[in-house]
Enzyme design. Structure first.
Site, PDB file in Angstrom:
ATOM      1  N   GLY A  40      23.262 -13.278   5.768  1.00 42.98           N
ATOM      2  CA  GLY A  40      23.218 -13.401   7.212  1.00 42.98           C
ATOM      3  C   GLY A  40      21.958 -14.072   7.738  1.00 42.98           C
ATOM      4  O   GLY A  40      21.203 -14.712   7.006  1.00 42.98           O
ATOM      5  N   CYS A  42      19.131 -12.791   8.925  1.00 41.46           N
ATOM      6  CA  CYS A  42      17.830 -12.241   8.513  1.00 41.46           C
ATOM      7  C   CYS A  42      17.313 -12.921   7.253  1.00 41.46           C
ATOM      8  O   CYS A  42      16.171 -13.395   7.208  1.00 41.46           O
ATOM      9  CB  CYS A  42      17.944 -10.742   8.299  1.00 41.46           C
ATOM     10  SG  CYS A  42      16.416  -9.968   7.743  1.00 41.46           S
ATOM     11  N   HIS A 434     -10.885   6.476   0.098  1.00 40.17           N
ATOM     12  CA  HIS A 434     -11.939   5.717   0.783  1.00 40.17           C
ATOM     13  C   HIS A 434     -12.498   4.670  -0.174  1.00 40.17           C
ATOM     14  O   HIS A 434     -12.711   4.957  -1.357  1.00 40.17           O
ATOM     15  CB  HIS A 434     -13.055   6.662   1.225  1.00 40.17           C
ATOM     16  CG  HIS A 434     -14.250   5.946   1.799  1.00 40.17           C
ATOM     17  ND1 HIS A 434     -14.263   5.444   3.076  1.00 40.17           N
ATOM     18  CD2 HIS A 434     -15.461   5.643   1.246  1.00 40.17           C
ATOM     19  CE1 HIS A 434     -15.437   4.878   3.296  1.00 40.17           C
ATOM     20  NE2 HIS A 434     -16.185   4.976   2.192  1.00 40.17           N
TER      21      HIS A 434
END
Length: 465
Positions: A40, A42, A434
């Site tokens: 399709g 997309c 972190h």
């Protein structure tokens, strides 16, 4: 001789192939019908090729900013034909992967244009040859086509996104009518590629459905990079000129550009279905109930053909739910507030749940700037913020907005928190590695309780040790 199946799916975009795979894995005989290319809009001319272009533009921007990291770069240039060839390789690879998957799962692929002959009978026409198909259940997933407004697409000077993606060379200048997702994503790409871009949006801000604070960050980036942003106005006249096109705005301003992209919305693609032959009610799009069923209980409709949302992942979720509902499973509806939205500009915008402007009841709002994160400084990507909306009674997260680098990926921390009922306190106490960008999510939550380790908390009364 007519084909027969347990489920016919009309349209092979994200919603259609999700429905087909769901049904095939339940043991149904499934026919998936497609009139153009498998996957399709997309896969072929939407989500995938535009995001491939955005990856190139993001890298090009980073190369130009390399001096900020102590790197001197000489002699680079954009080879747009090579960029387009890369797009084709990506799309071809993914399309082949999709069709292989569908074949492995036993889905029958039927090429052609489908139209109803009766409530359980479709006529599929391919290369002028009609063939009947009998189906016990049907899912309509035919998508949408670009709206041209009062103008006409010639795909040479006045373009839809289809025409723009097909251009062999970059335009020197581009007028974009419509500052929604499509208009902003193309502006983000082409301005970096060297095209002079002007966006005209009739609403007071670009991306009218998004958080105004986040949109202001994007607008500033556009203006810094030379994009002209004209909001609160419209194009009243558009005509050919020696330069390409000439536009007159509603305030009388005139200017010229080589090409014009019209990105003002989509129209459900249902004209060829002959819905009246199946007694399926439709207005602008196919009418459905909360469980995606049409006026015929054995026929469902999903995605943009129901005048939807333009989101591939939303259509996929509808596809799986529509099949389950047709099969008699406990009915499932889909709350729009549970679906994340992403805008793949640079910086990216992402959102889930309520917007701050929609929160009629009292909510606690926390904002955390990426400029306070070590990882953002290491990456030279300090623009943007995380915003959380929290219900003061339950401490559950009601909404999240992120603008900045990798917002489209970061938003899924908030998506998971909302779907699983994680409280802001629980999110704040989550240990996040972190230095990373996801620290912005946990620090935004921690800021609600004066526990952020990256920003000062509000002054508190002294307590004895």
């Amino acid at each position: 001789m007519s084909r027969t199946c347990d489920l016919a799916v009309v349209g092979s975009g994200p919603g259609g192939y999700a429905a087909a795979l769901t049904a095939a894995r339940r043991g149904l005989r499934v026919c998936l019908i497609e009139r153009e290319q498998w996957g399709g809009v997309c896969l072929n001319i939407g989500c995938i090729p535009t995001k491939a272009l955005l990856s190139v533009s993001h890298l090009l921007r980073r190369v130009r900013q390399a001096h900020r990291l102590g790197i001197t770069v000489h002699g680079y240039e954009l080879d747009y034909p090579a960029v387009r060839a890369r797009n084709e390789r990506i799309v071809t690879t993914l399309r082949r992967g999709l069709t292989d998957l569908l074949h492995r799962e036993g889905v029958e692929l039927v090429a052609g244009t489908a139209a109803f002959d009766s409530p359980q009978r479709l006529i599929v026409t391919h290369e002028g040859h009609p063939q009947p198909l009998e189906a016990k259940r049907i899912v309509l997933a035919t998508g949408a086509r670009p709206l041209s407004g009062p103008w006409t697409f010639d795909e040479q000077r006045v373009l839809s996104y289809r025409g723009l993606l097909s251009l062999p060379q970059l335009p020197a200048s581009l007028l974009i009518i419509g500052g929604g997702v499509i208009g902003c994503e193309f502006a983000s790409v082409l301005s970096v590629f060297g095209t002079t871009v002007t966006i005209v949006e009739q609403q007071p801000q670009l991306l009218p459905a998004e958080d105004p604070e986040a949109v202001r960050w994007l607008t500033r980036r556009f203006e810094t990079e030379g994009v002209t942003v004209l909001t609160g106005t419209t194009v009243s006249r558009l005509e050919r000129s020696s330069a390409g096109i000439s536009a007159t705005l509603s305030n009388g301003t005139q200017f010229e550009a080589e090409r014009c992209l019209i990105a003002i919305g989509q129209q459900p693609h249902i004209d060829s279905l002959r819905l009246e032959a199946a007694s399926v009610r439709a207005g602008r799009g196919v009418e459905v109930d909360a469980w995606l069923r049409t006026s015929q209980p054995h026929i469902a409709a999903i995605g943009d053909c129901i005048e939807g949302h333009g989101l591939a992942h939303w259509a996929s979720a509808e596809g799986t739910r529509a099949v389950r509902n047709l099969l008699g499973d406990p009915p499932e509806s889909l709350d729009p507030l549970d679906v994340p939205r992403t805008v793949f500009t640079d910086p990216e915008l992402a959102h889930i749940g309520l917007l701050e402007s929609q929160a009629r009841e009292a909510v606690r709002v926390s904002r955390f700037s990426f400029g306070a994160l070590g990882k953002s400084h290491c990456d030279e990507e300090t623009e943007g913020f995380v915003k959380l909306l929290v219900d003061p009674a339950t401490d559950r997260i009601r909404g999240a907005t992120i603008v900045g680098a990798h917002a489209s990926s970061l938003i899924h921390y908030a998506v998971l928190a909302i779907h699983q009922g994680v409280t802001a306190k629980q999110l704040a106490r989550t240990i996040t590695a972190h230095p990373t960008l996801p620290e912005g999510i946990t620090e935004a939550a921690a800021s609600l309780y004066g526990e952020s380790l990256a920003v000062a908390s509000r002054p508190k009364a002294n307590h004895p040790a």
